[in-house]
Design a protein around this motif. Structure first.
Motif, short mmCIF file in Angstrom:
data_model
loop_
_atom_site.label_atom_id
_atom_site.label_comp_id
_atom_site.label_asym_id
_atom_site.label_seq_id
_atom_site.Cartn_x
_atom_site.Cartn_y
_atom_site.Cartn_z
N THR A 118 0.85 -1.19 0.00
CA THR A 118 0.00 0.00 0.00
C THR A 118 0.89 1.24 0.00
OG1 THR A 118 -0.14 0.25 2.42
CG2 THR A 118 -1.77 -1.19 1.35
N VAL A 131 -2.12 -1.16 -3.64
CA VAL A 131 -3.36 -0.41 -3.43
C VAL A 131 -2.96 1.02 -3.07
CG1 VAL A 131 -5.47 -0.17 -2.09
CG2 VAL A 131 -4.61 -2.45 -2.67
N LEU A 184 -7.91 3.23 -5.21
CA LEU A 184 -9.01 3.21 -4.25
C LEU A 184 -9.75 4.55 -4.21
CD1 LEU A 184 -10.25 1.33 -2.06
CD2 LEU A 184 -8.78 2.50 -0.41
N GLN A 235 -16.98 -0.05 -2.92
CA GLN A 235 -15.72 -0.35 -3.60
C GLN A 235 -14.71 -0.92 -2.61
OE1 GLN A 235 -14.81 -0.33 -6.68
NE2 GLN A 235 -15.75 1.30 -7.87
N TRP A 236 -14.69 -0.36 -1.42
CA TRP A 236 -13.75 -0.87 -0.41
C TRP A 236 -14.08 -2.32 -0.07
CZ3 TRP A 236 -14.66 3.74 3.49
CH2 TRP A 236 -14.30 4.94 2.86
N LEU A 244 -13.04 -4.60 -2.90
CA LEU A 244 -11.59 -4.80 -2.90
C LEU A 244 -11.19 -5.77 -1.80
CD1 LEU A 244 -8.72 -4.05 -3.83
CD2 LEU A 244 -8.78 -2.18 -2.17
#
Length: 379
Positions: free
Chosen positions: A2, A35, A65, A72-73, A76
């Protein structure tokens, strides 16, 4: 992996370029997933066509993101939850893009064999001196979470590793120098016949924030008597800090001219630096200092604080190291450079180019992901 910011953005500075190189230089045995946020630092709009999308980048996959879209979170998380990862690697000790996945791993919502944190200089004394009370409180609680996961840390230098161990004495720290995509050879130094006398041309390239300490450079220029030009490039990260810099810029004497040019694209940074006599960087701390490498690549000497890993290279010919954080000390060094003849300035640029060649010859080629992959195979 991330990272709060990533390409096509660039306002996040050196870490963006470090992460890009880690992804691009990974060996065939590594399949990274990154991400990141769907917009650049300080941007109100998402990157066109990227928000909520997976994008292939060589062997790496990147997900951008979106903000305020829980569906969407959740989608994912469902995708990531289906995979058991060898390594969860987060950039930053306390950015939300690090806190959430580390907590998810702690709660079993993400499956990762190992967790690694790259603080990117956040453990340095200079970084910790900013909003120090809040950071001390945070670290007190966060330390327990990280220890419960046996988190490892990525440091770019021995000095950064020591900074990390001061806060996390139990930490396992892997040292792997930052790398970045830079030219194999420095920019050509102009012939002496094309160099004309004139004011010292200084440049500042970096985020406009207290950590980069632009205000000290400007304050020093109020004490300089010789002609100097200062060009400032970089995104305004801290509006209040920029207002302080603007007040100092307005108080500069007639012999000093300064101009703010806004952000500069990474592909143009070396060229911008190559057009100046020296980079001025009174930074409070750098775990690497991409702009220093870029400056030397532009055959541009660096006037720098001693809070970077570049001290020996700069003292050996790449520029100058000023250990004091006082306007008078910086003014004295700038005054000295302003008094150099065209021949001496050109010689300093040649020395900066030689320093770059020396650094390139010794730079590390193995990325942190490859290092961790090798360690995993040894278990």
């Amino acid at each position: 992996m991330t990272s709060t910011f990533f390409e096509p953005g660039f306002r996040g500075g050196g870490p963006v370029r470090s992460v890009a190189h880690i992804l691009d230089a990974a060996s065939p045995g590594v399949a990274p997933i990154l991400v990141t946020r769907d917009r650049d630092m300080g941007a109100t709009e998402a990157y066109p066509g990227l928000s909520g999308q997976w994008v292939d980048r060589g062997r790496a996959r990147i997900f951008y993101l979106p903000r305020r879209q829980p569906r969407q979170w959740y989608r994912l998380w469902r995708e990531l939850r289906a995979t058991r990862f060898d390594l969860l690697y987060v950039n930053s000790l306390w950015a939300p893009m690090s806190l959430v996945p580390v907590l998810a791993a702690r709660l079993g919502l993400l499956r990762a064999e190992r967790v690694m944190v790259a603080p990117r200089g956040e453990c340095s004394p200079g970084a910790l001196s900013l909003k120090s009370g809040r950071k001390r409180l945070f670290v007190k609680g966060w330390r327990r979470v990280l220890r419960s996961l046996s988190v490892e840390f990525h440091a770019s230098t021995e000095a950064e590793a020591a900074d990390i161990r001061r806060i996390f004495p139990w930490a396992t720290v892997r040292i792997n120098a930052n790398q970045t995509a830079l030219p194999p050879e420095p920019a050509p130094v102009p012939a002496l016949s094309s160099v004309t006398p004139g004011p010292l041309r200084l440049v500042f390239v970096g985020r406009i924030a207290a950590m980069k300490n632009l205000a000290l450079a400007v304050e020093a220029l109020t004490l300089v008597w010789q002609p100097v030009v200062l060009d400032v490039y970089g995104p305004i990260e801290d509006a209040a800090y920029w207002r302080r810099c603007e007040a100092l810029l307005a108080a500069l004497p007639p012999n000093v001219r300064a101009e703010y040019h806004g952000s500069v694209a990474p592909s143009a940074v070396v060229g911008v630096l190559a057009d100046h006599d020296a980079l001025v960087l009174p930074t409070l701390g750098e775990n690497f200092g991409h702009v220093i490498a870029e400056s030397l690549a532009g055959s541009c000497p660096v006037l720098c604080s001693d809070r970077t890993p570049w001290n020996s290279i700069l003292r050996g010919g790449g520029g100058a190291v000023i250990p004091e954080f006082t306007a008078s000390a910086w003014a004295a060094e700038i005054e000295r450079w302003a008094g150099l003849t065209p021949e001496q300035r050109r010689a300093a640029r040649i020395a900066a180019a030689d320093a770059y060649r020396s650094w390139r010859a010794d730079s590390v080629r193995v990325t942190i992901l490859d290092l961790m992959s090798e360690l995993a195979h040894q278990r």
